[in-house]
Scaffold this active site. Structure first.
Site, PDB file in Angstrom:
ATOM      1  N   HIS A 192       2.237   7.682   6.307  1.00 42.94           N
ATOM      2  CA  HIS A 192       2.375   6.413   5.574  1.00 42.94           C
ATOM      3  C   HIS A 192       2.894   5.344   6.534  1.00 42.94           C
ATOM      4  O   HIS A 192       4.095   5.249   6.794  1.00 42.94           O
ATOM      5  CB  HIS A 192       3.331   6.601   4.385  1.00 42.94           C
ATOM      6  CG  HIS A 192       3.502   5.380   3.523  1.00 42.94           C
ATOM      7  ND1 HIS A 192       3.337   5.400   2.148  1.00 42.94           N
ATOM      8  CD2 HIS A 192       3.843   4.102   3.823  1.00 42.94           C
ATOM      9  CE1 HIS A 192       3.568   4.195   1.653  1.00 42.94           C
ATOM     10  NE2 HIS A 192       3.884   3.384   2.644  1.00 42.94           N
ATOM     11  N   HIS A 208       1.868   1.093   8.175  1.00 40.95           N
ATOM     12  CA  HIS A 208       1.144  -0.174   7.940  1.00 40.95           C
ATOM     13  C   HIS A 208       0.834  -0.793   9.297  1.00 40.95           C
ATOM     14  O   HIS A 208       1.463  -1.774   9.706  1.00 40.95           O
ATOM     15  CB  HIS A 208       1.997  -1.131   7.101  1.00 40.95           C
ATOM     16  CG  HIS A 208       2.270  -0.655   5.711  1.00 40.95           C
ATOM     17  ND1 HIS A 208       1.490  -1.010   4.628  1.00 40.95           N
ATOM     18  CD2 HIS A 208       3.225   0.172   5.223  1.00 40.95           C
ATOM     19  CE1 HIS A 208       1.967  -0.439   3.536  1.00 40.95           C
ATOM     20  NE2 HIS A 208       3.018   0.290   3.860  1.00 40.95           N
ATOM     21  N   LYS A 210       0.185  -4.646   9.525  1.00 42.18           N
ATOM     22  CA  LYS A 210       1.278  -5.619   9.409  1.00 42.18           C
ATOM     23  C   LYS A 210       2.174  -5.621  10.644  1.00 42.18           C
ATOM     24  O   LYS A 210       2.996  -6.523  10.817  1.00 42.18           O
ATOM     25  CB  LYS A 210       2.180  -5.279   8.219  1.00 42.18           C
ATOM     26  CG  LYS A 210       1.560  -5.466   6.860  1.00 42.18           C
ATOM     27  CD  LYS A 210       2.619  -5.357   5.760  1.00 42.18           C
ATOM     28  CE  LYS A 210       2.006  -5.566   4.397  1.00 42.18           C
ATOM     29  NZ  LYS A 210       1.556  -4.330   3.764  1.00 42.18           N
ATOM     30  N   HIS A 270       1.374   3.315  -3.648  1.00 41.37           N
ATOM     31  CA  HIS A 270       2.744   2.814  -3.465  1.00 41.37           C
ATOM     32  C   HIS A 270       3.349   2.734  -4.868  1.00 41.37           C
ATOM     33  O   HIS A 270       2.791   2.057  -5.732  1.00 41.37           O
ATOM     34  CB  HIS A 270       2.737   1.403  -2.883  1.00 41.37           C
ATOM     35  CG  HIS A 270       2.600   1.354  -1.398  1.00 41.37           C
ATOM     36  ND1 HIS A 270       1.517   1.846  -0.740  1.00 41.37           N
ATOM     37  CD2 HIS A 270       3.441   0.843  -0.447  1.00 41.37           C
ATOM     38  CE1 HIS A 270       1.686   1.645   0.566  1.00 41.37           C
ATOM     39  NE2 HIS A 270       2.838   1.051   0.769  1.00 41.37           N
ATOM     40  N   GLU A 321       8.738   0.862  -6.046  1.00 36.73           N
ATOM     41  CA  GLU A 321       9.633   0.554  -4.912  1.00 36.73           C
ATOM     42  C   GLU A 321      10.662  -0.463  -5.370  1.00 36.73           C
ATOM     43  O   GLU A 321      10.634  -1.641  -5.000  1.00 36.73           O
ATOM     44  CB  GLU A 321       8.808   0.034  -3.724  1.00 36.73           C
ATOM     45  CG  GLU A 321       9.585   0.036  -2.424  1.00 36.73           C
ATOM     46  CD  GLU A 321       8.753  -0.413  -1.228  1.00 36.73           C
ATOM     47  OE1 GLU A 321       7.519  -0.556  -1.366  1.00 36.73           O
ATOM     48  OE2 GLU A 321       9.351  -0.632  -0.163  1.00 36.73           O
ATOM     49  N   ASP A 346       6.477   4.114   7.631  1.00 38.50           N
ATOM     50  CA  ASP A 346       6.275   2.866   6.889  1.00 38.50           C
ATOM     51  C   ASP A 346       6.135   1.692   7.859  1.00 38.50           C
ATOM     52  O   ASP A 346       5.459   1.805   8.860  1.00 38.50           O
ATOM     53  CB  ASP A 346       7.399   2.657   5.872  1.00 38.50           C
ATOM     54  CG  ASP A 346       6.935   1.878   4.638  1.00 38.50           C
ATOM     55  OD1 ASP A 346       5.724   1.637   4.505  1.00 38.50           O
ATOM     56  OD2 ASP A 346       7.783   1.520   3.805  1.00 38.50           O
ATOM     57  N   ASN A 347       6.838   0.601   7.627  1.00 42.96           N
ATOM     58  CA  ASN A 347       6.583  -0.635   8.371  1.00 42.96           C
ATOM     59  C   ASN A 347       7.306  -0.669   9.716  1.00 42.96           C
ATOM     60  O   ASN A 347       8.308   0.020   9.918  1.00 42.96           O
ATOM     61  CB  ASN A 347       7.012  -1.824   7.517  1.00 42.96           C
ATOM     62  CG  ASN A 347       6.237  -1.901   6.216  1.00 42.96           C
ATOM     63  OD1 ASN A 347       6.471  -1.128   5.307  1.00 42.96           O
ATOM     64  ND2 ASN A 347       5.291  -2.809   6.152  1.00 42.96           N
TER      65      ASN A 347
HETATM   66  N1  LIG Z   1       7.210  -0.972   1.693  1.00 42.46           N
HETATM   67  C1  LIG Z   1       6.056  -1.666   1.617  1.00 42.46           C
HETATM   68  C2  LIG Z   1       5.497  -2.020   0.401  1.00 42.46           C
HETATM   69  C3  LIG Z   1       4.319  -2.726   0.397  1.00 42.46           C
HETATM   70  N2  LIG Z   1       3.737  -3.066   1.557  1.00 42.46           N
HETATM   71  C4  LIG Z   1       4.299  -2.721   2.709  1.00 42.46           C
HETATM   72  O1  LIG Z   1       3.775  -3.025   3.791  1.00 42.46           O
HETATM   73  N3  LIG Z   1       5.459  -2.026   2.735  1.00 42.46           N
END
Ligand SMILES: Nc1ccnc(=O)[nH]1
Length: 442
Positions: A82, A84, A87, A234, A237, A334-335
């Site tokens: 997971h 991104h 981004k 997702h 969150e 993640d990011n």
């Molecule tokens: N935690 C996240 C939620 C949605 N988009 C993302 O890039 N990251």
């Protein structure tokens, strides 16, 4: 060129001797483990493949064709399910002004609309891949923001990079958009076409508690069933206990008799449910065959943040309870350096170290290395990755740490990474390489 602490014999056949490996990641060997769940092994390598994993000292060594790990931990190359990549690294040109979830969402949207050309996306994704490879990642699933014009930009770039990186990192993508857009037939057609043309049979979105949630989920599940897609969501969150879309997803999977794989990410608000609600939802998740990935670094960054107030919650889902119920559980990066998470470098050893601290994996079993290796490899269907097995590729991360306390005490920046039995260059790309995209000079 850096290749870490280990200097391996230059021969096609050699032995990694006196290594410690997590028993949970060893296939095809019957071995005893120490109290850290680590087994002392000699690993035979021939022409890029592992040919044997034996208890250390079983066979006499020819000193010239072996490297003595001196008790150091070895791991398979790891699996990040997971991330991104699209981004990544936009922080210098578009910060998150307050570190909140809404700040992340709105600032990514502004940057995407203004800057995400094919060249921009490609350069940043490639930067992420180079770092992940150097850190020892074998396979990766990235989400791709999939709305409007971005669909036609990011998916072809992803397909090119997947082909270019084949053999180094096995790359997959899953689409990302708010589930309200599932109600728009034109949008669903465009995303389905992009997944079919460029993707890996994985479909998904962000589930929110919209009034039409069940109808929208039905559309997503129908699309997956018609096209043979797996699903990746997702989910919830937030710290709002009213956010229970995980339960709606489990209900939808059961209602549709869904036979594909389902991976749910985040699921933060599961951890703030009343005990009865939590138990009911976990049991449905188990029944629906859903797997769960927690994103501990990003969740701790975004959740429970308010100006002038000290955070009280770590932001992560009820991962121990899910695991105890038999749900496959994972953690992932993640990011990276974007408004959702200001830091990060796609280093799964960092993720496992931080995950161990944030989620208290310590004192709860010795098989948590599965969460960045065997379990995500199974969910992604990347057979052979995330385990050490005779017959498999000699894709191995070598460290000097002899137990988990030594392993987690340091970032293991001197690691050696073997791909097909050869040490790769572990030099990380320089952040300065992206300055021209950020309008920044040194
Ligand atoms: N935690 C996240 C939620 C949605 N988009 C993302 O890039 N990251």
């Amino acid at each position: 060129m850096t290749s870490g602490f280990a200097s391996l014999p230059g021969t096609a056949s050699f032995r990694l001797s006196n290594a410690r490996a997590p028993l949970c990641l060893l296939d095809g060997a019957s071995l005893a483990a120490d109290r850290d769940g680590l087994a002392k092994v000699d690993i035979g390598v021939e022409h890029g493949r592992i040919v044997s994993i034996l208890p250390a000292g079983t066979e006499p060594l020819e000193a010239s064709a072996s490297f003595d790990l001196d008790g150091g931990i070895v791991l398979p190359r790891l699996v990040d399910c997971h991330v991104h990549l699209d981004k990544g690294h936009i922080w210098p040109r578009r910060r998150n002004p307050d570190g909140s979830f809404m700040g992340a969402l709105s600032n990514v949207l502004i940057d995407r609309e203004a800057n995400w050309s094919a060249d921009d996306v490609r350069a940043r994704m490639e930067f992420g891949l180079r770092g992940a490879f150097a850190h020892g990642t074998a396979a990766m699933r990235t989400h791709l923001d999939s709305l409007g014009k971005q669909i036609g930009i990011s998916w072809p770039v992803f397909a090119e990079l997947k082909a270019e990186w084949a053999g180094r990192i096995a790359l997959q993508a899953s689409p990302l958009f708010g589930i309200q857009f599932a109600l728009e037939p034109g949008h669903m057609r465009a995303v389905t076409a992009a997944v079919k043309a460029h993707g890996d049979g994985i479909f998904g979105c962000v589930s929110h508690m919209i009034p039409e949630l069940d109808a929208a989920l039905d559309l997503v599940f129908r699309t997956a069933i018609e096209n043979g897609f797996d699903l990746d969501f997702h989910v919830d969150e937030t710290n709002d206990p009213e956010a229970r879309s995980l339960e709606n997803i489990a209900d939808a999977a059961i209602r549709h008799g869904f036979a594909g794989k389902i991976l749910c990410g985040h699921c933060c608000s599961l951890a703030v449910q009343q005990p009865d609600d939590e138990a009911r939802i976990i049991s449905k998740v188990r029944e629906a065959g859903i797997s769960v990935v927690s994103l501990p670094m990003c969740n701790m960054y975004l959740q429970d943040r308010a100006p002038g107030r000290t955070p009280r919650w770590r932001g992560v889902t009820a991962l121990h309870e899910l695991k105890a119920a038999g749900v496959p559980v994972m953690i992932a990066s993640d990011n990276t350096r974007d408004p959702f998470y200001a830091y990060g470098d796609l280093d799964l050893i960092e993720v496992l170290r931080e995950g161990t601290r944030i989620l208290q994996f310590d004192h709860s079993g010795t098989d948590w290395a599965n969460a960045v290796a065997r379990t995500p490899a199974a969910i992604m269907g990347t057979t052979g990755a995330g385990v050490l097995s005779p017959g498999g590729a000699a894709d191995v991360i070598l460290t000097r740490a002899r137990d988990w306390t030594e392993f987690f005490a340091r970032p293991q920046t001197d690691r050696t990474v073997l791909v097909n039995g050869r040490a790769i260059d572990t030099t990380l790309p320089d952040h300065r390489e992206l300055d021209h995209l950020m309008g920044r000079s040194a």
